[in-house]
Design an enzyme around this catalytic site. Structure first.
Site, PDB file in Angstrom:
ATOM      1  N   ASP A  38       0.668  -1.138   0.073  1.00  0.00           N
ATOM      2  CA  ASP A  38       0.030  -0.071  -0.064  1.00  0.00           C
ATOM      3  C   ASP A  38       0.902   1.413   0.017  1.00  0.00           C
ATOM      4  OD1 ASP A  38      -2.172  -1.602   0.116  1.00  0.00           O
ATOM      5  OD2 ASP A  38      -2.189  -1.755   2.311  1.00  0.00           O
ATOM      6  N   ASP A  44      -1.006  -5.172   5.744  1.00  0.00           N
ATOM      7  CA  ASP A  44      -1.890  -5.900   6.683  1.00  0.00           C
ATOM      8  C   ASP A  44      -1.761  -7.533   6.296  1.00  0.00           C
ATOM      9  OD1 ASP A  44      -2.348  -3.270   7.650  1.00  0.00           O
ATOM     10  OD2 ASP A  44      -4.035  -3.107   6.429  1.00  0.00           O
ATOM     11  N   ASP A  94      -2.031  -9.024   1.279  1.00  0.00           N
ATOM     12  CA  ASP A  94      -2.174  -7.697   2.206  1.00  0.00           C
ATOM     13  C   ASP A  94      -3.709  -7.551   2.074  1.00  0.00           C
ATOM     14  OD1 ASP A  94      -2.006  -5.489   2.989  1.00  0.00           O
ATOM     15  OD2 ASP A  94      -1.419  -4.423   1.325  1.00  0.00           O
ATOM     16  N   ASP A  96      -7.040  -5.629   2.286  1.00  0.00           N
ATOM     17  CA  ASP A  96      -7.669  -4.137   2.152  1.00  0.00           C
ATOM     18  C   ASP A  96      -9.081  -3.990   2.104  1.00  0.00           C
ATOM     19  OD1 ASP A  96      -5.197  -2.940   1.086  1.00  0.00           O
ATOM     20  OD2 ASP A  96      -5.118  -4.005  -0.916  1.00  0.00           O
ATOM     21  N   ASP A 102      -4.457  -7.697  -2.027  1.00  0.00           N
ATOM     22  CA  ASP A 102      -3.106  -7.699  -2.724  1.00  0.00           C
ATOM     23  C   ASP A 102      -2.591  -9.077  -2.737  1.00  0.00           C
ATOM     24  OD1 ASP A 102      -3.385  -4.934  -3.747  1.00  0.00           O
ATOM     25  OD2 ASP A 102      -2.587  -4.281  -2.024  1.00  0.00           O
ATOM     26  N   SER A 362      -9.759 -32.156 -38.421  1.00  0.00           N
ATOM     27  CA  SER A 362     -10.507 -31.038 -38.981  1.00  0.00           C
ATOM     28  C   SER A 362     -11.235 -31.622 -40.243  1.00  0.00           C
ATOM     29  CB  SER A 362      -9.346 -30.068 -39.592  1.00  0.00           C
ATOM     30  OG  SER A 362     -10.032 -28.815 -39.999  1.00  0.00           O
ATOM     31  N   ASP A 646      -9.773 -27.644 -32.478  1.00  0.00           N
ATOM     32  CA  ASP A 646      -9.118 -28.297 -33.430  1.00  0.00           C
ATOM     33  C   ASP A 646      -7.341 -28.529 -33.235  1.00  0.00           C
ATOM     34  OD1 ASP A 646      -7.989 -28.715 -36.094  1.00  0.00           O
ATOM     35  OD2 ASP A 646      -9.311 -27.591 -37.004  1.00  0.00           O
TER      36      ASP A 646
END
Length: 811
Positions: A38, A44, A94, A96, A102, A362, A646
């Site tokens: 931050d 935190d 962290d 928030d 974060d 294909s 494919d």
């Protein structure tokens, strides 16, 4: 002896055994020198613990506010299976309040490094420059209780699952009818969440309990929301109401009713029972019983045909008969058309009866699925099938987008959605293909093709696709998927399901919900999904390197130091650190790697876990080539859906199923219908096989040949022990310009027919062309046929070489 539900013997490579569980103790102690995430405050920090092989929940420590050296000293417990690859993910966040937390980094730690009965304290050096460090204590101990019964093929592990039945019994029925809604949740179970509504005339009895299938030893919990209560916003929370039931399921005795909650209005009962140990998928790396039976029957056609083609006086002995395969590449309507000509040429030479396998991707899958509607197609001349395809190739396609057809498409897509499928534009493309190539609705299914091989009368068809992940380029992540009339599977994991069950819902190898088998047009749409491209694929078409893009799209993974250093055995993973990208990197990755559209089918690997020694398994190592192979928590068994595209989005080849050692293919006729470079797909195959350690012939072409290719090349693979003999047929217009048939020159009036413009700027045979004129169609069929017939000598030489090798091996 372990048997499948149909009574057939399981592969000997699959084991059913008792395996002990251990108690893992994880003590998150502290972190040091965590950088500031931050702008205005310190981090935190909290740590999230994720061990999906042991628990369905993520656990986390408390958050320590404004501290770069947080101390937690919190302990967590996990019951782990000893034969499963248990990789603990320790993620530092962290916290928030306003924005999303974060994500600073994640440490991946392989529990197999721990020794039983010992306690270790690890210091993970997460950033040497900033001296960031995470300190965690580990202990691994025996646990009381009986061992767990597991089923494994050495790569995947199926664990014991239980079925929980939850019953609500209403005590008093009020005159005034009112709804009572109960919500039950077992996170990680197949069912997830189920609701029961009482009242309003709705009856609920013991015959209609809420059922949950879950892995017995993954610490499951039953969460209950009672009437009038709200579900919590967090999917990981278990606290709904103080009077509600919140039960750890291992506490419920097997086979006995248990009262969960008593109330004056209702009682809650639960009963848990072990599910049978048999699986509804096939775990194994050998060929299925049906294919083995087919090979025995096919020899009755192949051996006489080889005797005739090689002009032998005596019958070939069983061990002298080579396994011959016809392999095709994609190329839209061009490949569909040219394949008809190639097969008619092989038929005229009697070589088609020598072939055991026919593979496609294909556009060639469209030809194959048309042919195998006729149970005896290769026993007849192909004029009727070629004429029928001609009618559809030359018709106007605009009617396929009429209002009547659009209504039909919508009705079919709605029906698939009601069946429980995840529909996409690829399904619509399959329906459009159906209208292009058929008159009206086509009810043919892949499993119906069993009638065309039940006597060994035709080569076994194999269709191919690749499984991808949406956030990765195809070079970074792709897994080969093969489809036969018998089964669909991923050889890398050694797991297969019956073709009839592909698209149904599975959990831990058990069939949970049967979904009707798809009509083959939907598979054709998936096998030829031209719309599953992303920016990285487009870049790779014009550049030989993805290095620039990988700066933004590859995960930042680094090996990190740990103290004390633990002894790393071959099957154990190094401790690694993942650093998440920033907002710009995440946005660029989404732009570059996400695909426009993708076909998704229910994942029949769902719930399986990776075996502790899976990286050392020879079968897995053969196909191990993705960036996630050493991240077992992120491999395909953890996905809800398979994401199929494919095969041409990686290499335009259907050769990989033929390189499976169990098929023992001796000769491959490589029919190439690619646009642009005719040699590119073969060069890519050689490079891939070299990197994977797969025996494959060395393609040695001179610069002159590469500039002007001939009709056929023989690569005998003599320099590579175990490699098949390879006959390479590029789609070129060489001597066909002057010869209308081998040895028959064109007259002056016929010279115009030899001018087939395959790849010029004005060529009618573009991969994206949807309609040919009758002459364009006929000339392409004739060219494909001629290039085969004109190289009969090389085909015979390849077959003789294979027979001689078989005889030499026997000696």
């Amino acid at each position: 002896m372990q048997l499948n539900p149909d009574g057939k013997q399981r592969t000997s490579l699959t084991k059913v055994e008792s395996s002990p569980c251990y108690l893992l103790t994880v003590r998150v102690i502290r972190a040091r020198n965590i950088h500031q995430a931050d702008v205005l405050s310190h981090t935190d920090c909290y740590v999230s613990l994720w061990l999906p092989t042991a628990s369905n929940d993520k656990f986390q420590t408390k958050a320590i506010r404004n501290c770069k050296d947080p101390v937690w000293n919190e302990t967590f417990y996990f019951r782990i299976q000893s034969q499963v690859k248990n990789v603990l993910e320790l993620a530092l966040y962290d916290k928030d309040v306003v924005t999303q937390d974060d994500h600073l980094f994640t440490v991946y730690f392989d529990i197999a490094k721990l020794s039983l009965g010992e306690e270790v304290f690890m210091h993970f050096k997460c950033d040497s420059q900033r001296r960031e460090e995470l300190e965690v204590g580990f202990a691994l101990d025996n646990i009381s209780g009986p061992p767990e019964t597991i089923i494994t093929n050495g790569v995947l592990v199926s664990r014991k699952i239980c079925c929980l039945e939850v019953q609500v019994v209403e005590k008093k029925k009020k005159k005034k009818k009112s709804k009572k809604e109960f919500s039950f949740k077992v996170q990680g179970s197949y069912e997830g969440t189920q609701d029961i509504v009482l009242g309003s005339g709705l009856a609920f009895s013991s015959s209609f309990p809420a059922k949950f299938h879950y892995a017995r030893y993954k610490q499951p919990t039953l969460d209950v929301t009672l009437p009038g209560k709200k579900r919590p916003p967090s999917s990981n929370s278990h606290v709904y109401d103080t009077s509600s039931a919140n039960v750890e399921l291992h506490s419920i005795p097997s086979g006995k009713n248990m009262i969960l909650a008593e109330d004056k209005r209702f009682d809650l009962f639960a009963k848990a029972e072990d599910c049978p140990d048999h699986l509804d998928v096939r775990l194994g790396f050998d060929l299925c019983i049906q294919e083995q039976d087919f090979l025995c029957k096919r020899k009755n056609y192949v051996m006489p045909a080889l005797k005739k083609v090689l002009q032998l006086e005596q019958d070939l002995l069983d061990h002298e008969s080579p396994v011959v395969a016809v392999m095709t590449t994609g190329g839209g309507m061009r490949s569909l058309t040219a394949l008809y000509g190639s097969l008619r040429g092989l038929k005229k030479l009697n070589v088609l009866d020598c072939a055991t396998y026919l593979t496609g991707l294909s556009g060639t899958t469209w030809t194959m699925s048309n042919l195998y509607r006729d149970a005896d197609w290769s026993r007849k001349d192909l004029d009727k099938q070629i004429s029928e395809a001609r009618k559809h190739m030359t018709k106007c396609k605009i009617n396929s987008f009429s209002l009547e057809y659009l209504k039909y498409y919508k009705k079919q897509l709605c029906q698939r959605k009601r069946e429980g499928r995840k529909t996409s534009f690829i399904d619509l493309w399959g329906l459009v293909l159906e209208s292009f190539l058929h008159d009206g609705k086509d009810n043919h299914r892949l499993s119906d093709q069993q009638q065309a091989i039940d006597r060994g009368q035709n080569p076994l068809p194999i269709y191919t696709a690749v499984n991808v992940k949406n956030n990765y380029s195809t070079l970074d992540f792709k897994e080969w998927v093969e489809f036969t009339p018998y089964e669909v599977g991923l050889q890398k994991y050694g797991v297969f399901v019956r073709t009839e069950d592909f698209g149904s819902e599975f959990f831990m190898g058990r069939l949970m919900k049967k979904v009707p088998e798809s009509r083959i047009c939907f598979l054709e749409g998936m096998w030829s999904s031209l719309f599953s491209f992303n920016v990285l694929y487009i870049w790779n078409l014009s550049h030989s390197s993805e290095d620039f893009w990988h700066r933004w799209t590859r995960d930042q993974i680094d090996n990190i130091e740990e103290e004390p250093p633990l002894l790393v055995k071959p099957q154990e993973l190094q401790t690694r650190l993942f650093t998440p990208p920033g907002p710009l990197g995440s946005a660029l990755r989404a732009v570059l790697a996400d695909r426009v559209c993708i076909a998704q089918e229910h994942n029949f690997l769902k719930g399986f876990q990776m075996h502790d020694d899976y990286l050392e398994n020879t079968h897995f190592r053969r196909w191990k080539d993705t960036v996630l192979d050493t991240f077992p928590n992120q491999l395909t068994q953890s996905d809800q859906f398979l994401s199929l595209v494919d095969t041409g989005f990686f290499i335009n080849t259907s050769i990989m199923p033929l390189l499976k050692p169990e098929r023992k293919v001796d000769v491959i006729l490589h029919l190439n219908y690619s646009a642009g470079s005719q040699i590119q797909a073969l060069d890519q195959t050689c490079k891939y096989c070299s990197e994977q350690g797969i025996a494959f012939p060395r393609v040695d072409l001179s610069e002159e040949d590469r500039k002007k290719l001939k009709e056929c090349y023989l690569f005998d693979g003599a320099e590579t022990p175990g490699a098949p003999v390879l006959l390479f047929f590029p789609l070129v217009n060489d001597t066909f310009q002057k010869y209308k048939a081998p040895g028959q020159k064109r007259s002056e009036s016929e010279m115009e027919d030899g001018k087939v413009d395959l790849y010029g700027c004005c060529s009618p045979y573009s991969t994206y062309s949807l309609q040919y004129t009758e002459k364009e169609y006929d000339l392409l069929v004739q060219l494909g046929e001629y290039n085969i017939l004109n190289n009969e000598d090389l085909i015979v030489q390849a077959l003789r070489t294979a027979v001689a090798r078989k005889r030499q091996i026997k000696k």
